[in-house]
Design an enzyme around this catalytic site. Structure first.
Site, PDB file in Angstrom:
ATOM      1  N   LYS A  57       3.936  -3.207   8.604  1.00 41.02           N
ATOM      2  CA  LYS A  57       4.948  -2.187   8.306  1.00 41.02           C
ATOM      3  C   LYS A  57       6.286  -2.924   8.396  1.00 41.02           C
ATOM      4  O   LYS A  57       6.617  -3.449   9.457  1.00 41.02           O
ATOM      5  CB  LYS A  57       4.895  -1.059   9.344  1.00 41.02           C
ATOM      6  CG  LYS A  57       5.911   0.029   9.095  1.00 41.02           C
ATOM      7  CD  LYS A  57       6.110   0.899  10.317  1.00 41.02           C
ATOM      8  CE  LYS A  57       5.190   2.051  10.327  1.00 41.02           C
ATOM      9  NZ  LYS A  57       5.692   3.162   9.474  1.00 41.02           N
ATOM     10  N   ASP A 113       5.100  13.521  14.322  1.00 43.38           N
ATOM     11  CA  ASP A 113       4.845  13.519  12.868  1.00 43.38           C
ATOM     12  C   ASP A 113       3.342  13.552  12.598  1.00 43.38           C
ATOM     13  O   ASP A 113       2.823  12.748  11.820  1.00 43.38           O
ATOM     14  CB  ASP A 113       5.488  12.291  12.228  1.00 43.38           C
ATOM     15  CG  ASP A 113       5.655  12.504  10.715  1.00 43.38           C
ATOM     16  OD1 ASP A 113       5.915  11.524   9.994  1.00 43.38           O
ATOM     17  OD2 ASP A 113       5.482  13.662  10.271  1.00 43.38           O
ATOM     18  N   ILE A 147       0.829  -1.211   0.000  1.00 44.18           N
ATOM     19  CA  ILE A 147       0.000   0.000   0.000  1.00 44.18           C
ATOM     20  C   ILE A 147       0.859   1.255   0.000  1.00 44.18           C
ATOM     21  O   ILE A 147       0.366   2.359  -0.118  1.00 44.18           O
ATOM     22  CB  ILE A 147      -0.990   0.038   1.179  1.00 44.18           C
ATOM     23  CG1 ILE A 147      -0.293  -0.129   2.517  1.00 44.18           C
ATOM     24  CG2 ILE A 147      -2.080  -0.996   0.981  1.00 44.18           C
ATOM     25  CD1 ILE A 147      -1.243  -0.017   3.697  1.00 44.18           C
ATOM     26  N   GLY A 148       2.165   1.058   0.075  1.00 39.80           N
ATOM     27  CA  GLY A 148       2.981   2.252  -0.060  1.00 39.80           C
ATOM     28  C   GLY A 148       4.226   2.193   0.803  1.00 39.80           C
ATOM     29  O   GLY A 148       4.423   1.258   1.559  1.00 39.80           O
ATOM     30  N   THR A 149       5.046   3.217   0.633  1.00 43.58           N
ATOM     31  CA  THR A 149       6.274   3.231   1.427  1.00 43.58           C
ATOM     32  C   THR A 149       6.243   4.482   2.306  1.00 43.58           C
ATOM     33  O   THR A 149       5.946   5.583   1.822  1.00 43.58           O
ATOM     34  CB  THR A 149       7.510   3.311   0.501  1.00 43.58           C
ATOM     35  OG1 THR A 149       7.218   4.289  -0.484  1.00 43.58           O
ATOM     36  CG2 THR A 149       7.780   1.972  -0.164  1.00 43.58           C
ATOM     37  N   GLY A 150       6.512   4.275   3.591  1.00 44.32           N
ATOM     38  CA  GLY A 150       6.622   5.424   4.490  1.00 44.32           C
ATOM     39  C   GLY A 150       8.071   5.895   4.444  1.00 44.32           C
ATOM     40  O   GLY A 150       8.816   5.488   3.557  1.00 44.32           O
ATOM     41  N   SER A 151       8.462   6.725   5.427  1.00 43.62           N
ATOM     42  CA  SER A 151       9.817   7.295   5.372  1.00 43.62           C
ATOM     43  C   SER A 151      10.870   6.183   5.527  1.00 43.62           C
ATOM     44  O   SER A 151      11.907   6.234   4.920  1.00 43.62           O
ATOM     45  CB  SER A 151      10.014   8.331   6.482  1.00 43.62           C
ATOM     46  OG  SER A 151       8.770   8.659   7.043  1.00 43.62           O
TER      47      SER A 151
HETATM   48  C1  LIG Z   1      -0.232   7.658   0.079  1.00 39.96           C
HETATM   49  N1  LIG Z   1      -1.572   8.098   0.473  1.00 39.96           N
HETATM   50  C2  LIG Z   1      -1.990   9.312  -0.211  1.00 39.96           C
HETATM   51  C3  LIG Z   1      -2.555   7.060   0.240  1.00 39.96           C
HETATM   52  C4  LIG Z   1      -2.747   6.289   1.526  1.00 39.96           C
HETATM   53  C5  LIG Z   1      -4.088   5.615   1.570  1.00 39.96           C
HETATM   54  N2  LIG Z   1      -4.221   4.681   0.523  1.00 39.96           N
HETATM   55  S1  LIG Z   1      -4.084   3.132   0.869  1.00 39.96           S
HETATM   56  O1  LIG Z   1      -2.861   2.907   1.498  1.00 39.96           O
HETATM   57  O2  LIG Z   1      -4.309   2.375  -0.321  1.00 39.96           O
HETATM   58  C6  LIG Z   1      -5.374   2.738   1.984  1.00 39.96           C
HETATM   59  C7  LIG Z   1      -6.676   2.797   1.538  1.00 39.96           C
HETATM   60  C8  LIG Z   1      -7.699   2.515   2.447  1.00 39.96           C
HETATM   61  C9  LIG Z   1      -7.406   2.183   3.764  1.00 39.96           C
HETATM   62  C10 LIG Z   1      -6.092   2.149   4.192  1.00 39.96           C
HETATM   63  N3  LIG Z   1      -5.847   1.817   5.528  1.00 39.96           N
HETATM   64  C11 LIG Z   1      -4.687   1.934   6.243  1.00 39.96           C
HETATM   65  N4  LIG Z   1      -3.597   2.518   5.685  1.00 39.96           N
HETATM   66  C12 LIG Z   1      -2.462   2.631   6.426  1.00 39.96           C
HETATM   67  O3  LIG Z   1      -1.328   3.204   5.922  1.00 39.96           O
HETATM   68  C13 LIG Z   1      -1.351   3.772   4.613  1.00 39.96           C
HETATM   69  C14 LIG Z   1       0.045   3.812   4.055  1.00 39.96           C
HETATM   70  C15 LIG Z   1       1.078   4.241   5.040  1.00 39.96           C
HETATM   71  C16 LIG Z   1       2.458   4.323   4.412  1.00 39.96           C
HETATM   72  C17 LIG Z   1       2.494   5.187   3.192  1.00 39.96           C
HETATM   73  C18 LIG Z   1       1.450   4.782   2.208  1.00 39.96           C
HETATM   74  C19 LIG Z   1       0.069   4.657   2.800  1.00 39.96           C
HETATM   75  C20 LIG Z   1      -2.433   2.143   7.738  1.00 39.96           C
HETATM   76  N5  LIG Z   1      -1.453   2.125   8.698  1.00 39.96           N
HETATM   77  C21 LIG Z   1      -2.018   1.503   9.779  1.00 39.96           C
HETATM   78  N6  LIG Z   1      -3.295   1.163   9.520  1.00 39.96           N
HETATM   79  C22 LIG Z   1      -3.585   1.552   8.260  1.00 39.96           C
HETATM   80  N7  LIG Z   1      -4.720   1.438   7.512  1.00 39.96           N
HETATM   81  C23 LIG Z   1      -5.050   2.438   3.294  1.00 39.96           C
END
Ligand SMILES: CN(C)CCCNS(=O)(=O)c1cccc(Nc2nc(OCC3CCCCC3)c3[nH]cnc3n2)c1
Length: 278
Positions: A37, A140, A14-18
């Protein structure tokens, strides 16, 4: 409770954090959704690894309806990866919500914004209350770190680790993105403190109203000047003077004049508006 990575099925990245990569995963035994994570600790010193694990243990003890729940941690030695298993927040994050509003030329409902303010105050109260004289500073607070569950509860996520992970990375890595929410005292080289989280909360609530941060600038130098000056335009006219007043309190340049979490939670304006919501 310490599981194994085989207990989960990875659904997607779902993505990369820092400092990490986040995955949406499903626990095979109960079908529940979680977020992994994954933090690579290969390059970390022994001391920093210990700090990271103790930080995660501390956070896993935090149980609060407005804090993203840490459930478990898995240390995968083969790949020197620490997996932190967290609550999946179905509603996503506030950064996505703000982007959707901008794209559709719409604003967030004032009642929703009061709910976010109130629930974030409860989350910060939990972090700031002394858990055997340990105060966890979020450090943060920003829309991308505030999530919504399926029942409309607001959850503060992704915190505490930043302090350890920041220390471990070179300076260049720690300043990820523009520090729109940096407080005046931190800009002046002061220590990050409880009131700095309150400043960031003010920036967050302002951005929910205006769909942009209270202080912006073409570069870090201009941004820093704006933040130290502390002047910002009123939130859009359709929002109440009460909301503007509370935001102005949170964005007091002098951190001594900024209210504590308790003062906000018991402020007559906040109590009046939140009572209307519940
Ligand atoms: C990058 N953003 C603009 C988009 C983020 C949103 N889209 S997504 O990732 O698909 C999405 C859509 C629906 C629900 C959720 N739920 C969710 N997301 C988390 O982290 C998101 C993530 C964190 C690191 C960087 C990238 C995004 C959680 N952390 C703990 N519980 C979490 N539940 C996520």
């Amino acid at each position: 409770m310490s599981g194994h990575i085989e207990d989960y099925e990875v659904l997607n990245v779902i993505g990369t954090g820092s400092f990490s990569t986040c995955y949406k995963v499903q626990k095979k035994s109960n079908g529940h959704l979680y977020v992994w994570k994954a933090v690579g600790y290969g390059g970390m010193s022994e001391e920093k690894k210990q700090l990271l694990v103790s930080e995660v243990n501390l956070l896993s003890e935090l149980r609060h309806p407005n804090i993203v729940q840490y459930f478990d941690r898995i240390i995968h030695k083969e790949t020197a990866t620490l997996y932190i298993i967290m609550e999946w927040c179905e509603g996503g994050d506030l950064a996505t919500l703000i982007t959707k509003c901008k794209k559709s030329n719409s604003f967030l409902d004032e009642g929703f914004i009061w709910r976010v303010l109130y629930q974030m105050c409860h989350a910060l109260h939990e972090c700031h209350r002394n858990i055997p004289n340990i105060t966890i500073l979020h450090r943060d607070i920003k829309p991308a770190n505030v999530f919504l569950d399926g029942a409309g509860n607001v959850k503060l996520g992704d915190f505490g680790l930043a302090r350890i992970l920041h220390k471990d990375a070179s300076f260049a890595q720690t300043v990820v993105g523009t520090p729109y929410y940096m407080s005046p005292e931190v800009i002046k080289g002061g220590k990050y403190n409880i009131k700095s989280d309150i400043w960031s909360l003010g920036c967050l609530v302002y951005e929910l109203c205006s769909l942009s941060p209270p202080f912006t600038g073409p570069n870090i130098k201009h941004l820093a000047l704006k933040i130290k000056e502390g002047k910002f335009s009123r939130i859009p006219a359709h929002y109440s003077d009460d909301l503007q007043k509370i935001i102005s309190l949170l964005l007091s340049v002098e951190h001594k004049f900024r209210p504590t979490i308790e003062m906000i939670l018991h402020h007559p304006i906040v109590v009046t508006h939140v009572a209307q919501e519940t």
